[in-house]
Design an enzyme around this catalytic site. Sequence first.
Site, short mmCIF file in Angstrom:
data_model
loop_
_atom_site.label_atom_id
_atom_site.label_comp_id
_atom_site.label_asym_id
_atom_site.label_seq_id
_atom_site.Cartn_x
_atom_site.Cartn_y
_atom_site.Cartn_z
N CYS A 75 0.69 -1.07 0.00
CA CYS A 75 0.07 -0.03 -0.02
C CYS A 75 0.85 1.43 0.13
O CYS A 75 1.63 1.25 0.93
CB CYS A 75 -0.91 0.10 1.35
SG CYS A 75 -1.89 1.37 1.44
N CYS A 189 -0.71 3.84 -6.13
CA CYS A 189 -1.71 3.15 -5.39
C CYS A 189 -1.74 1.61 -5.86
O CYS A 189 -1.75 1.48 -7.24
CB CYS A 189 -2.89 3.86 -5.33
SG CYS A 189 -4.39 2.91 -4.60
N1 DGL Z 1 -4.09 0.39 -1.84
C1 DGL Z 1 -3.61 1.78 -1.26
C2 DGL Z 1 -2.53 2.39 -1.69
O1 DGL Z 1 -1.70 1.91 -2.47
C3 DGL Z 1 -4.75 2.69 -0.60
C4 DGL Z 1 -6.10 2.73 -1.16
C5 DGL Z 1 -6.85 3.41 0.00
O2 DGL Z 1 -7.18 2.81 1.05
O3 DGL Z 1 -7.24 4.68 -0.41
O4 DGL Z 1 -2.39 3.43 -1.61
#
Ligand code: DGL
Length: 265
Positions: A75, A189
């Site tokens: 993440c 993301c």
């Molecule tokens: N998948 C996450 C990232 O790489 C976060 C997405 C979220 O919860 O807003 O930032």
Amino acid sequence: MSPDAPILFFDSGVGGLSVVAPTRALIPSAPFIYAADSAGFPYGTKSEAEIAARVPALLGRLVERYRPRLVCIACNTASTIALSVVRAALDVPVVGTVPTIKPAALISKTRVIGVLGTDATVRQPYVDKLSAEYASDCIVIRHGSAELVTLAEAKLRGEPIAADAIKAAIAGLFTAPDGDRIDTVVLACTHFPLLEAELAAAAPHPVTFVDGSAGIARRVAHLTAGQDWPLVAPPGIAIFTRLDEDVEALSPALAACGFSEIVAL
Ligand code: DGL
């Protein structure tokens, strides 16, 4: 190190699955655990303080319970905000996921790069640092979208995704000053590579997308090289901080990624 000690992947939702797939390809018999903070989802609209408090606390509980050999924070939002705190708090190697601005700068011909992430990620000083270090001769245009995160989750639940919704979510990236010259877009993301085909179709002109998943997979494989693994990977376990009907709808996508058991933390 027991051969059964798993690798633990962590995200707010299912975005981290985009990191799981290339990692599994490199270490096919590794036991995998996937943890999603569904009770805290989404991270991208939260404050730095909330994420910095939530992520180390959750990972502490997960490490205590599942004793992983390595933690991968799959993440960007959690990594750009909390990676150093998590590393200091945990006694296991931690691999983070940060925007791949360096490889984007290496391939951009127009020297105009887009960084598409969550609102929280694109405002991080970490992104300033990466831009200054690796893309100082580029214009780096950042765009945050919470909508794309929601759409990626919906896609993995098997829901149809409207092309117009994707177009609207990325419009600001290309209408920003110099946005018409972007030739490379960093998917900052982990949810966004799950929508790469839709993003390519929605972009107003052809662009190259880059993301960190292959590099992270190589890093995880490198850090665990020479360790013992089971002969055959056991079924993966997916852990959610809240189980609801959305999680239930994700079970086919999770099973397709090797996570046949779903449990609550
Ligand atoms: N998948 C996450 C990232 O790489 C976060 C997405 C979220 O919860 O807003 O930032």
